[in-house]
Design a protein around this motif. Structure first.
Motif, PDB file in Angstrom:
ATOM      1  N   THR A  43      12.434  13.910 -17.124  1.00 38.89           N
ATOM      2  CA  THR A  43      11.117  13.278 -17.031  1.00 38.89           C
ATOM      3  C   THR A  43      10.756  12.897 -15.602  1.00 38.89           C
ATOM      4  O   THR A  43       9.745  12.238 -15.381  1.00 38.89           O
ATOM      5  N   THR A  44      11.600  13.275 -14.639  1.00 39.70           N
ATOM      6  CA  THR A  44      11.287  12.979 -13.242  1.00 39.70           C
ATOM      7  C   THR A  44      10.220  13.954 -12.751  1.00 39.70           C
ATOM      8  O   THR A  44      10.503  15.127 -12.517  1.00 39.70           O
ATOM      9  N   ILE A  45       8.981  13.465 -12.650  1.00 41.11           N
ATOM     10  CA  ILE A  45       7.854  14.324 -12.274  1.00 41.11           C
ATOM     11  C   ILE A  45       7.063  13.658 -11.164  1.00 41.11           C
ATOM     12  O   ILE A  45       6.599  12.536 -11.346  1.00 41.11           O
ATOM     13  N   PRO A  46       6.871  14.264 -10.016  1.00 42.06           N
ATOM     14  CA  PRO A  46       7.452  15.548  -9.615  1.00 42.06           C
ATOM     15  C   PRO A  46       8.857  15.370  -9.051  1.00 42.06           C
ATOM     16  O   PRO A  46       9.242  14.245  -8.734  1.00 42.06           O
ATOM     17  N   ASP A  47       9.570  16.451  -8.881  1.00 48.11           N
ATOM     18  CA  ASP A  47      10.860  16.402  -8.192  1.00 48.11           C
ATOM     19  C   ASP A  47      10.749  17.310  -6.970  1.00 48.11           C
ATOM     20  O   ASP A  47      11.101  18.473  -7.018  1.00 48.11           O
ATOM     21  N   GLU A  48      10.228  16.761  -5.887  1.00 47.95           N
ATOM     22  CA  GLU A  48       9.963  17.582  -4.702  1.00 47.95           C
ATOM     23  C   GLU A  48      11.246  17.903  -3.948  1.00 47.95           C
ATOM     24  O   GLU A  48      11.268  18.813  -3.123  1.00 47.95           O
ATOM     25  N   LEU A  49      12.308  17.166  -4.216  1.00 49.15           N
ATOM     26  CA  LEU A  49      13.582  17.490  -3.569  1.00 49.15           C
ATOM     27  C   LEU A  49      14.158  18.771  -4.167  1.00 49.15           C
ATOM     28  O   LEU A  49      14.599  19.672  -3.451  1.00 49.15           O
ATOM     29  N   SER A  73      12.310  21.758  -2.950  1.00 51.28           N
ATOM     30  CA  SER A  73      12.488  22.155  -1.556  1.00 51.28           C
ATOM     31  C   SER A  73      13.877  22.736  -1.301  1.00 51.28           C
ATOM     32  O   SER A  73      14.124  23.266  -0.234  1.00 51.28           O
ATOM     33  N   PHE A 116      13.151  12.032   1.244  1.00 52.05           N
ATOM     34  CA  PHE A 116      12.884  12.227  -0.173  1.00 52.05           C
ATOM     35  C   PHE A 116      13.151  10.910  -0.887  1.00 52.05           C
ATOM     36  O   PHE A 116      14.244  10.355  -0.779  1.00 52.05           O
ATOM     37  N   GLY A 127       3.555  10.322 -12.785  1.00 53.91           N
ATOM     38  CA  GLY A 127       2.744  11.511 -12.589  1.00 53.91           C
ATOM     39  C   GLY A 127       1.680  11.388 -11.530  1.00 53.91           C
ATOM     40  O   GLY A 127       0.764  12.197 -11.483  1.00 53.91           O
ATOM     41  N   GLN A 165       9.129   6.104 -15.674  1.00 49.52           N
ATOM     42  CA  GLN A 165       8.429   7.362 -15.399  1.00 49.52           C
ATOM     43  C   GLN A 165       8.714   7.741 -13.953  1.00 49.52           C
ATOM     44  O   GLN A 165       7.874   7.588 -13.077  1.00 49.52           O
ATOM     45  N   PRO A 166       9.939   8.248 -13.706  1.00 47.57           N
ATOM     46  CA  PRO A 166      10.370   8.436 -12.324  1.00 47.57           C
ATOM     47  C   PRO A 166       9.787   9.684 -11.684  1.00 47.57           C
ATOM     48  O   PRO A 166       9.217  10.551 -12.363  1.00 47.57           O
ATOM     49  N   GLY A 167       9.937   9.770 -10.385  1.00 42.31           N
ATOM     50  CA  GLY A 167       9.515  10.939  -9.635  1.00 42.31           C
ATOM     51  C   GLY A 167      10.184  10.925  -8.278  1.00 42.31           C
ATOM     52  O   GLY A 167      10.637   9.876  -7.810  1.00 42.31           O
ATOM     53  N   ILE A 168      10.296  12.105  -7.669  1.00 42.19           N
ATOM     54  CA  ILE A 168      10.849  12.200  -6.317  1.00 42.19           C
ATOM     55  C   ILE A 168       9.800  12.874  -5.451  1.00 42.19           C
ATOM     56  O   ILE A 168       9.347  13.976  -5.773  1.00 42.19           O
ATOM     57  N   VAL A 169       9.401  12.213  -4.372  1.00 40.89           N
ATOM     58  CA  VAL A 169       8.400  12.806  -3.493  1.00 40.89           C
ATOM     59  C   VAL A 169       8.977  12.966  -2.097  1.00 40.89           C
ATOM     60  O   VAL A 169       9.901  12.258  -1.702  1.00 40.89           O
ATOM     61  N   ARG A 170       8.398  13.930  -1.371  1.00 39.21           N
ATOM     62  CA  ARG A 170       8.748  14.142   0.021  1.00 39.21           C
ATOM     63  C   ARG A 170       7.746  13.375   0.867  1.00 39.21           C
ATOM     64  O   ARG A 170       6.528  13.472   0.652  1.00 39.21           O
ATOM     65  N   PRO A 201      18.497  14.647 -11.577  1.00 43.19           N
ATOM     66  CA  PRO A 201      17.605  13.626 -12.133  1.00 43.19           C
ATOM     67  C   PRO A 201      17.208  13.991 -13.562  1.00 43.19           C
ATOM     68  O   PRO A 201      17.230  15.171 -13.939  1.00 43.19           O
TER      69      PRO A 201
END
Lengths: 126, 133
Positions: free
Chosen positions: B102-108, B111, A84, A92, A42-47, B99
């Protein structure tokens, strides 16, 4: 918490021990994820907004975050001082993930600086 | 004799465990959905897998000098593999590898309106917010 330069070896060892534990735990988590049939990440990318730090500290921070298998630095914006970060187990909940990364940053800074951040207040008073 | 046996068993167990983790990372390469999660899977092999094999070899062939060599090898392996993973992820993003959905969130993505234009024009930084600051 003492912040004299003499406590640096102790703080560095604390960082090393915490990192080793973190490294093994997340490696096992990622391996378990891969080996569990039908389970998807359950991936995600955050700043993450970074504190003031030197280039060497920033490099070390990127290395530490990327070594732990569940997290991966994708991009660094040095002028805006942000990075990032991709996580495998965000599920989530970006705020919890972000605060864990900020915790890593705080531990790193405490483990490598001659004077830990807690000493800022004292430095301001002459 | 018994000490020898303990060394052989524990050293071999570490080697097998390391090989097992590398094998699981190989499965991850097939199973996981996108570049970034696959790079994470490689992180387990390049980190814990290789480290366990080095420790296993040091246990089997123990000497103080080998312990020093082992520590240096693990530290160098971790540092280089992490920087390699970072370079791989960054170049993957620059060349347009998206990505998984299902990548949540994707802030990159949020931006950067057009990531490739933004990222290539500036060696120093990476991201579009810097242009306005």
């Amino acid at each position: 918490m003492t912040t004299s330069p003499w406590s640096l070896p102790v703080r560095a060892l604390a960082l090393l021990g915490w990192f080793t534990k973190q490294f093994i735990v997340t490696s096992v988590q990622v391996s378990a994820l891969i080996l569990t049939p039908g389970r998807q990440p359950q991936p995600g990318i955050v700043r993450v907004d970074l504190d003031e730090m030197s280039d060497a500290e920033l490099t070390l921070l990127i290395a530490i975050i990327t070594i732990t298998p569940d997290t991966l630095v994708i991009a660094v914006d040095r002028r805006a001082r942000a990075m990032f970060v991709h996580g495998m187990f965000v599920a989530g909940d970006p705020e919890a993930f972000r605060s864990s990364l900020l915790d890593t940053q705080a531990r790193l800074v405490r483990g490598v600086r001659w004077r830990a951040p807690a000493s800022h207040a004292r430095e301001d008073t002459p | 004799m018994t000490a020898d046996l303990v060394v052989t068993i524990s050293g071999s167990a570490l080697l097998i465990l390391g090989a097992f983790i590398i094998a699981s990372a190989a499965i991850g390469l097939i199973k996981l959905p996108d570049l970034y999660t696959r790079t994470s899977a490689i992180g387990t092999a390049a980190g814990l897998g290789v480290a366990l094999i080095i420790v296993g070899v040091v246990v089997l062939d123990f000497s103080p000098l080998n312990v020093v060599k082992g520590v240096i090898a693990i530290a160098a392996q971790l540092l280089t593999s992490s920087i390699g993973s970072f370079a791989l992820a960054r170049s993957g993003y620059l060349t347009g590898s998206r990505p998984v959905a299902t990548t949540i969130p994707d802030e990159l993505a949020a931006s950067t309106a057009s990531p490739r234009d933004r990222l290539i024009d500036d060696d120093e930084s990476f991201g579009d917010d810097s242009a306005t600051s």
